[in-house]
Scaffold this motif. Sequence first.
Motif, PDB file in Angstrom:
ATOM      1  N   ASP B 234       0.858  -1.289  -0.060  1.00  0.00           N
ATOM      2  CA  ASP B 234      -0.095  -0.039  -0.117  1.00  0.00           C
ATOM      3  C   ASP B 234       0.908   1.156  -0.157  1.00  0.00           C
ATOM      4  N   ASP B 260       4.380  -0.350 -10.659  1.00  0.00           N
ATOM      5  CA  ASP B 260       3.912   0.583  -9.545  1.00  0.00           C
ATOM      6  C   ASP B 260       2.373   1.037 -10.005  1.00  0.00           C
ATOM      7  N   SER B 261       1.711   1.497  -9.209  1.00  0.00           N
ATOM      8  CA  SER B 261       0.272   1.970  -9.687  1.00  0.00           C
ATOM      9  C   SER B 261      -0.150   2.106 -10.833  1.00  0.00           C
ATOM     10  N   LYS B 265      -2.819  -0.305 -12.764  1.00  0.00           N
ATOM     11  CA  LYS B 265      -3.950   0.287 -13.589  1.00  0.00           C
ATOM     12  C   LYS B 265      -3.795  -0.265 -15.276  1.00  0.00           C
ATOM     13  N   ASN B 278      -5.614  -3.465  -6.494  1.00  0.00           N
ATOM     14  CA  ASN B 278      -5.411  -2.065  -6.684  1.00  0.00           C
ATOM     15  C   ASN B 278      -4.575  -1.731  -5.380  1.00  0.00           C
ATOM     16  N   CYS B 279      -3.072  -1.176  -5.791  1.00  0.00           N
ATOM     17  CA  CYS B 279      -2.271  -0.739  -4.606  1.00  0.00           C
ATOM     18  C   CYS B 279      -1.370   0.241  -5.389  1.00  0.00           C
ATOM     19  N   GLU B 280      -0.278   0.423  -4.395  1.00  0.00           N
ATOM     20  CA  GLU B 280       0.990   1.427  -4.821  1.00  0.00           C
ATOM     21  C   GLU B 280       1.769   0.693  -5.449  1.00  0.00           C
TER      22      GLU B 280
END
Lengths: 466, 466
Positions: B234, B260-261, B265, B278-280
């Motif tokens: 996160d 990375d995010s 995505k 869905n995370c950092e």
Amino acid sequence: MDFAAIKDELAKILSKDKLLTEELDLMYYSYDSSFFTQMEPSVPQAVVFPTSTEEVQKVVRFAYENNINIIPRGAGTGETGGCIAVNGGIVLDLSKWDEIVEIDARNMQVIVRPGVIHARLNEELSPFNLFFPPDPGSSQMCTIGGMVANNASGLRAVKYGTTEQYVLGLEVVTPTGDIIYTGGMQARCIKNVSGLNLTKLMIGSEGVLGIITQIRLRCWPKPKARGIAMAVFDQLDDAPATVLDVYKAGILPSGIEILDSSAIKAVNEFKPEINLPNCEAILLFEVDGNPPSVDYEGRQIKEIADRRARSVEWATDPQRMAQLWEGRSVTASAASRVRADGTRVFAGEDVSVPLSKVADTLRAIRALGEKYGIQVVNYGHIGDGNVHTAPVINPEIPAEVERVMKLVDEIHHLAIAMQGSTTGEHGVGVVRRPYAKQEHGQAVEYMQKTKAAFDPKGIMNPGKLF
Amino acid sequence: MDFAAIKDELAKILSKDKLLTEELDLMYYSYDSSFFTQMEPSVPQAVVFPTSTEEVQKVVRFAYENNINIIPRGAGTGETGGCIAVNGGIVLDLSKWDEIVEIDARNMQVIVRPGVIHARLNEELSPFNLFFPPDPGSSQMCTIGGMVANNASGLRAVKYGTTEQYVLGLEVVTPTGDIIYTGGMQARCIKNVSGLNLTKLMIGSEGVLGIITQIRLRCWPKPKARGIAMAVFDQLDDAPATVLDVYKAGILPSGIEILDSSAIKAVNEFKPEINLPNCEAILLFEVDGNPPSVDYEGRQIKEIADRRARSVEWATDPQRMAQLWEGRSVTASAASRVRADGTRVFAGEDVSVPLSKVADTLRAIRALGEKYGIQVVNYGHIGDGNVHTAPVINPEIPAEVERVMKLVDEIHHLAIAMQGSTTGEHGVGVVRRPYAKQEHGQAVEYMQKTKAAFDPKGIMNPGKLF
């Protein structure tokens, strides 16, 4: 420029404690560990001890302007005359410049000045769980600068490669007195493919391209476990065959050493309590890694070696490991004592051949020893085909000296004929220059052109390499 | 020499099927995978397909005598314009010269011609239980010659290093038409410190020093087991902190990748069924070795990652491993689809920074993307700090092109400011030349001097590297 003038000028550049010009002091710099310099020492005009890049630069600029040779030197543990002023000049002794500039544990790197001793570096890295894997036999004495200049390695090259694998960047004072940074001016990254790889060009260049004044090294996580296997063979050829089978099984030991019958005999005479079995060859495997991996590979090595060996022992107990390794540890010393009136000389001591030719090479070297009536002791890093030969002679007897020189010459030609090299890790220096053309052909011209591009006046460690 | 004359002369040297001079054919050689050549293609005067050292030599001699540029090319998968005739000249396409000369399993080596495809080499080595560890993303297309010329690497550089670690020797046709052998004329040994290391100088030299016509590679025993861990974070900073803790525990995974995010995505939009959390940041660890070692290290990595991660999964089942890795596998493709009217361009795509600066670098690149209104997708080899950034634009819109060029320029300056490099593995070519001086300072002069020593007329791949 005459000697007195050189001395006066250097005294303007460096403080008194950083300059030697008395003949008695200079004598110490007339030799290294090579037999060559024992026979033909060369006294430099002066020795300086710079401890900053600026001091190095000042000395080099002075030398460049006045066409004076510069000879960089680490601990003088080399075996090739590489740090000797064979054509005169100023020796730059970098062994006192031994600062560990920074241990950057977050980036698994360390930055050092050239004079840091190998063993000390690993001591300092140990609390960070890091280490610098190459491990020359001269670990307690040799400097990191010398290791870089010679691309040194040692027992662990099988798995960990040589010094070059760990050098990420260098600060270099060039023969014309520029200060350059290889691998990126300010870089701390691991991967970098920007530009021609001057870092790698400098490594193993034996001081002919410039003075290495700072070194950025990559470190590795320290393995947690270790084990040693000793395998005893009645047939020499079974040793390399076993090594190959170990590789084929997907195992890459951290080291694989061989003692042939000559080394076994030498060890047992030197220290009878070691009591190595009388046989054609002994292999020592060192395995490192995490504990279950070491156990697994140790068991596999034992199983593979048992197919051909008279006996195999696998140990992970530290005391027993030390006992198994002791024969190898004392080999170099033992070689010096095989004759009451003789000593081991460092000449022809570092050939490297393909694994498939190790047995033939060892047999051929023993035959050459007999041909010339010179006792030889063979041992070395069989895992990568790097054989150390120790001829034992009485250097006071000219006929023996003459015979050993012929023996060594034949050993070097043998190495090339075996699709090997005259030097696996010790370097060329003065003593292996005569073979450069035979080993490299026209590539030597490109080495010379590269040298000339860096050193237009040819003042940087002349008379070496090619 | 005019075009017609060049064509006539080449037709005397090479058979008809080894020569292209029709403009339609030449067009294909006006670009590689770089955005730069997409925008500014350069058509060569001719393309030749030599399949022997003598043919290469004849072409080079002809070019040298007539001051015609020579541009070596492998598969054209490069992302820097490195194989493009930006100043005109003859392209030497070596991709058809794809002979595996010898697999010398007894010495763990393979000798290849430059056009051998990476994936094919490993297929051919597989029955011998050997492999060539570097693994570029373009494995199915890229040539070994191109890999050597660019010092390519990929996912496994963390543990296995880059191409240079495996190259033992080269046959090279120099810019003046000499044929030289680096690493020993006939050598088959593993260790060799004789002479200046021209092998390593050639590696990553991007064709500016000569044409690589044969390559001797060291191979490694194939590891028997493999495992994959996926850790979900996160907080972005927790990802590099976890990587460091894994290293500190003495574990060297074969690969450590980050999404990375932005990449997460992109992947989820591209292929929703992959359904990455869905995370950092997501880290993927690949571990290889013997089975108990892989199990042990996998458990350790899980334990270490669990300290900071939202979730961690460790798998050794091949199907599950493939599922865990799928997000990473499709990232490059996914990046191209984040905009219906856009495409991913290869520019500023390969910075390398110290591990301690990876999180800051990723944040800064995202901020730069916002500043210029350009979507960027970040992923890459976090284990060695090598970050791949994919800017996504519509190249038909001049304003976007202008903005992306500014973005890329800032990314390159950022990398240097982060004590990194503008390129970790893709090379300099044309596109990163402007940063050479900033990265290397005066060392660039020594690169140029070295180049001039090899290539006095400057005909070999001009306009590249510095």
